[in-house]
Write an enzyme that holds these catalytic residues in place. Structure first.
Site, PDB file in Angstrom:
ATOM      1  N   ASP A 242       0.829  -1.201   0.000  1.00  0.00           N
ATOM      2  CA  ASP A 242       0.000   0.000   0.000  1.00  0.00           C
ATOM      3  C   ASP A 242       0.860   1.245   0.000  1.00  0.00           C
ATOM      4  OD1 ASP A 242      -3.130  -0.493   0.532  1.00  0.00           O
ATOM      5  OD2 ASP A 242      -1.958  -2.146   1.331  1.00  0.00           O
ATOM      6  N   ASN A 252       1.767  -2.738   4.174  1.00  0.00           N
ATOM      7  CA  ASN A 252       0.766  -3.489   3.416  1.00  0.00           C
ATOM      8  C   ASN A 252      -0.225  -4.138   4.388  1.00  0.00           C
ATOM      9  OD1 ASN A 252      -0.201  -4.472   0.825  1.00  0.00           O
ATOM     10  ND2 ASN A 252       0.498  -6.493   1.450  1.00  0.00           N
TER      11      ASN A 252
END
Length: 359
Positions: A242, A252
């Site tokens: 992310d 993430n």
């Protein structure tokens, strides 16, 4: 698990946000693939709530955001320049606030505003501004898909023919681009998917997409990763990110850190995919980790699975330190975590070459 066959159909989840005359429809990934349900949004607030409520995940919030900005553009068509400008900025702030850890929403909003109210359309009347916002939103969507394709091409080079790939959560366009690039290269792959509590994105979204590409993925619970690697079930770990900080931390879906720790213990390379590191996050301390309602972990797909009287804890993301990351893959190539800032040097070099070509 079996080798990849011919692709049976286009990935169902590839186009999960659609703009209609009546508003925006978002495929409800909370119930997919068991139900094909669309959530209708008629306002920016509706879109923001849908993102917050996890109707859409991974790259879905980015496409929902650009669609939300289209709804905002429709709202400003009859407004004076100052009021139109204000409304678009309000819409952008609301959308950015929905998911603070992933910077894709932030960057999409800033790109749209930068191409409109903060750029050539500054001071334009509402109708002209609306057209510019709609065009910019479409450009952001197209750019995301193109950059994902470039990332996937680089990621596929790291996967040898016959690789058994462990995934965690739902990498969306990154995964699809990687699979398509590997298939173009004639590589046979096998996949192991963590189920990914509490929303089961791996068991539902990743697994469904891989089946649509012709694979027979194996699904394991999140806690089985060390055992699976110890048993030799996978020899590569591949996840999205992310966000990646300039010091090489991979942020993430929670559980990614556990995958990386197990991968290091059993000598399995761990690769993280992100279009670009975040220049606004020099260190991991600069990333806000979203904490969601702990009640989510007490349920699975709407059914309570924890004893009455218990409480849940739910950090939606974790941060994997660079020492556990073998390589970070961006649209500009493959980098060691310690040198991830070289991504931007590659961008500068490419732009310089393009400018020389134009001259």
């Amino acid at each position: 698990m079996g080798p990849a066959g011919e692709r049976r159909s286009g990935p169902t989840l590839a186009d999960s946000v659609r703009i209609t005359e009546a508003g925006v429809e978002i495929l409800d990934r909370r119930v997919f693939p068991f139900e094909r349900r669309w959530v209708r949004c008629v306002s920016v607030e509706d879109v923001a709530v849908a993102i917050e409520d996890m109707v859409t995940q991974s790259s879905g919030p980015l496409f929902a955001t650009t669609a939300g900005m289209v709804l905002a553009a429709r709202e400003v068509e009859r407004l004076a320049p100052e009021a139109a400008d204000r409304r678009l900025r309000e819409a952008g702030r609301r959308l950015i606030a929905t998911r603070p850890t992933n910077n894709a929403i932030r960057d999409a909003v800033r790109a749209i505003l930068g191409a409109t109210v903060d750029g050539p359309s500054a001071g334009a009347p509402g109708d002209e501004l609306a057209v510019a916002v709609i065009e910019s939103a479409a450009a952001v969507d197209d750019d995301y898909r193109a950059r994902s394709a470039a990332l996937g091409a680089h990621a596929a080079t790291l996967l040898p023919d016959g690789a058994r790939v462990l995934t965690h959560c739902w990498a969306d366009f990154y995964l699809m681009a990687t699979v398509e690039a590997a298939q173009r290269a004639g590589k046979r792959l096998e996949f192991v998917c963590t189920e990914t509590r509490p929303y089961l994105q791996g068991a539902r979204l990743t697994a469904t997409t891989l089946v649509e590409y012709g694979y027979e993925p194996t699904v394991i619970t999140d806690g089985m990763v060390p055992a699976a690697l110890a048993d030799g079930l996978a020899d590569v770990a591949l996840t999205a990110a992310d966000r990646v900080t300039l010091d090489g931390h991979v942020v993430n879906k929670v559980g990614t850190l556990a995958v990386a720790l197990a991968a290091r213990e059993y000598g399995v390379p761990f690769y993280a995919l992100v279009q670009a590191p975040d220049p606004q996050a020099p260190r991991v301390e600069d990333v806000a980790i979203e904490h969601r309602d702990g009640a989510d972990v007490l349920h699975v797909l709407g059914t309570r699975t924890a004893a009455t009287g218990t409480r849940g804890y739910y950090p939606a993301f974790d941060a994997t330190p660079p020492r556990l990351v073998t390589r970070v893959v961006t649209e500009n190539g493959v980098f060691e975590p310690a040198s991830i800032a070289d991504h931007f040097a590659a961008v500068r070099d490419r732009r310089s070459r393009e400018e020389r070509t134009v001259r």
